[in-house]
Design a protein around this motif. Sequence first.
Motif, PDB file in Angstrom:
ATOM      1  N   THR A  64     -35.510  22.125  27.013  1.00 29.52           N
ATOM      2  CA  THR A  64     -36.239  20.832  26.956  1.00 29.52           C
ATOM      3  C   THR A  64     -35.575  19.609  27.737  1.00 29.52           C
ATOM      4  O   THR A  64     -36.324  18.834  28.631  1.00 29.52           O
ATOM      5  CB  THR A  64     -36.663  20.455  25.454  1.00 29.52           C
ATOM      6  OG1 THR A  64     -36.889  21.509  24.698  1.00 29.52           O
ATOM      7  CG2 THR A  64     -37.484  19.324  25.265  1.00 29.52           C
ATOM      8  N   LEU A  65     -34.410  19.449  27.598  1.00 27.09           N
ATOM      9  CA  LEU A  65     -33.849  18.421  28.156  1.00 27.09           C
ATOM     10  C   LEU A  65     -33.715  18.591  29.661  1.00 27.09           C
ATOM     11  O   LEU A  65     -33.719  17.594  30.397  1.00 27.09           O
ATOM     12  CB  LEU A  65     -32.284  18.332  27.705  1.00 27.09           C
ATOM     13  CG  LEU A  65     -31.197  17.242  28.151  1.00 27.09           C
ATOM     14  CD1 LEU A  65     -31.993  15.869  27.932  1.00 27.09           C
ATOM     15  CD2 LEU A  65     -29.861  17.139  27.550  1.00 27.09           C
ATOM     16  N   ALA A  66     -33.419  19.927  30.323  1.00 29.10           N
ATOM     17  CA  ALA A  66     -33.479  19.992  31.580  1.00 29.10           C
ATOM     18  C   ALA A  66     -34.878  19.471  32.107  1.00 29.10           C
ATOM     19  O   ALA A  66     -34.899  19.125  33.364  1.00 29.10           O
ATOM     20  CB  ALA A  66     -33.297  21.535  31.980  1.00 29.10           C
ATOM     21  N   ARG A  67     -35.793  19.956  31.587  1.00 29.80           N
ATOM     22  CA  ARG A  67     -37.282  19.730  31.915  1.00 29.80           C
ATOM     23  C   ARG A  67     -37.430  18.071  32.022  1.00 29.80           C
ATOM     24  O   ARG A  67     -38.084  17.340  32.778  1.00 29.80           O
ATOM     25  CB  ARG A  67     -38.340  20.331  30.813  1.00 29.80           C
ATOM     26  CG  ARG A  67     -38.764  21.587  31.232  1.00 29.80           C
ATOM     27  CD  ARG A  67     -39.877  22.194  30.519  1.00 29.80           C
ATOM     28  NE  ARG A  67     -39.923  23.625  30.399  1.00 29.80           N
ATOM     29  CZ  ARG A  67     -39.844  24.531  29.497  1.00 29.80           C
ATOM     30  NH1 ARG A  67     -39.494  24.063  28.509  1.00 29.80           N
ATOM     31  NH2 ARG A  67     -39.878  25.839  29.951  1.00 29.80           N
ATOM     32  N   HIS A  68     -36.870  17.277  30.912  1.00 29.19           N
ATOM     33  CA  HIS A  68     -36.841  15.963  30.773  1.00 29.19           C
ATOM     34  C   HIS A  68     -36.204  15.342  31.799  1.00 29.19           C
ATOM     35  O   HIS A  68     -36.904  14.420  32.402  1.00 29.19           O
ATOM     36  CB  HIS A  68     -36.580  15.540  29.368  1.00 29.19           C
ATOM     37  CG  HIS A  68     -37.013  14.191  29.146  1.00 29.19           C
ATOM     38  ND1 HIS A  68     -38.198  13.849  28.675  1.00 29.19           N
ATOM     39  CD2 HIS A  68     -36.274  12.917  29.104  1.00 29.19           C
ATOM     40  CE1 HIS A  68     -38.188  12.550  28.354  1.00 29.19           C
ATOM     41  NE2 HIS A  68     -36.976  12.008  28.741  1.00 29.19           N
ATOM     42  N   ILE A  69     -35.122  15.746  32.043  1.00 29.25           N
ATOM     43  CA  ILE A  69     -34.435  15.139  33.276  1.00 29.25           C
ATOM     44  C   ILE A  69     -35.002  15.232  34.484  1.00 29.25           C
ATOM     45  O   ILE A  69     -35.027  14.206  35.222  1.00 29.25           O
ATOM     46  CB  ILE A  69     -32.850  15.516  33.109  1.00 29.25           C
ATOM     47  CG1 ILE A  69     -32.185  14.999  31.837  1.00 29.25           C
ATOM     48  CG2 ILE A  69     -32.382  15.199  34.413  1.00 29.25           C
ATOM     49  CD1 ILE A  69     -30.860  15.618  31.789  1.00 29.25           C
ATOM     50  N   GLN A  70     -35.512  16.404  34.995  1.00 25.33           N
ATOM     51  CA  GLN A  70     -36.205  16.878  36.103  1.00 25.33           C
ATOM     52  C   GLN A  70     -37.279  15.680  36.268  1.00 25.33           C
ATOM     53  O   GLN A  70     -37.845  15.317  37.280  1.00 25.33           O
ATOM     54  CB  GLN A  70     -36.764  18.303  36.027  1.00 25.33           C
ATOM     55  CG  GLN A  70     -37.490  18.665  37.536  1.00 25.33           C
ATOM     56  CD  GLN A  70     -37.661  20.049  37.336  1.00 25.33           C
ATOM     57  OE1 GLN A  70     -36.964  20.809  36.650  1.00 25.33           O
ATOM     58  NE2 GLN A  70     -38.789  20.439  38.154  1.00 25.33           N
ATOM     59  N   GLN A  71     -38.346  15.730  34.995  1.00 29.59           N
ATOM     60  CA  GLN A  71     -39.418  14.922  35.176  1.00 29.59           C
ATOM     61  C   GLN A  71     -39.103  13.684  35.299  1.00 29.59           C
ATOM     62  O   GLN A  71     -39.623  12.739  35.875  1.00 29.59           O
ATOM     63  CB  GLN A  71     -40.235  15.222  33.906  1.00 29.59           C
ATOM     64  CG  GLN A  71     -40.914  16.668  33.877  1.00 29.59           C
ATOM     65  CD  GLN A  71     -41.489  16.849  32.726  1.00 29.59           C
ATOM     66  OE1 GLN A  71     -41.505  16.071  31.539  1.00 29.59           O
ATOM     67  NE2 GLN A  71     -42.422  17.984  32.480  1.00 29.59           N
ATOM     68  N   HIS A  72     -38.133  12.840  34.590  1.00 29.66           N
ATOM     69  CA  HIS A  72     -37.984  11.390  34.508  1.00 29.66           C
ATOM     70  C   HIS A  72     -36.947  11.105  35.391  1.00 29.66           C
ATOM     71  O   HIS A  72     -36.900   9.990  35.845  1.00 29.66           O
ATOM     72  CB  HIS A  72     -37.689  11.015  32.975  1.00 29.66           C
ATOM     73  CG  HIS A  72     -38.625  11.264  32.083  1.00 29.66           C
ATOM     74  ND1 HIS A  72     -39.643  10.314  31.922  1.00 29.66           N
ATOM     75  CD2 HIS A  72     -39.075  12.098  31.091  1.00 29.66           C
ATOM     76  CE1 HIS A  72     -40.651  10.614  31.199  1.00 29.66           C
ATOM     77  NE2 HIS A  72     -39.990  11.992  30.729  1.00 29.66           N
ATOM     78  N   CYS A  73     -35.883  11.902  35.953  1.00 30.76           N
ATOM     79  CA  CYS A  73     -34.870  11.357  36.749  1.00 30.76           C
ATOM     80  C   CYS A  73     -35.134  12.051  38.042  1.00 30.76           C
ATOM     81  O   CYS A  73     -34.171  11.807  39.059  1.00 30.76           O
ATOM     82  CB  CYS A  73     -33.542  11.641  36.322  1.00 30.76           C
ATOM     83  SG  CYS A  73     -33.306  10.746  34.607  1.00 30.76           S
TER      84      CYS A  73
END
Length: 138
Positions: A64-73
């Motif tokens: 979930t964190l990898a997806r979030h970092i990809q989407q937001h950063c």
Amino acid sequence: MRILVVEDEPLIAMWTHAILQEAGHTVIGLAQSQAEAMALAERGRPELVLMDINLSDGHGVGITLARHIQQHCGVRSLFLSGQCEEARTNRDAALGYLAKPWEAPTLLASIAAVQQIIEGRVPRCLPPGLELFRQEAN
């Protein structure tokens, strides 16, 4: 390469940090939790995140964190995990995974292959234990 290491096992995180620094990479930080990882990703502008799938925050949190970092950063991850099937099931969350346990030369060769992908090139050979999900960065 500027790299963020997300690993909740302190000894593994410190060992990874030492290997990366010795090879000339810049480690922008070591994160053990989602909150630390997001703060470092936003502040440090890494080019790559080395992500453990299971963090102390919970099972599968790294995905979930990898997806979030990809989407937001806009930063892609490489999973470093013994959870191979879980990594494969979540191919959209990372460029690939390197199976634990790994050796230092394999980690560095894996980062070199991923860096080529991020730069828009296709790696000529892959180290043992590295499985790529995509051949492009986006």
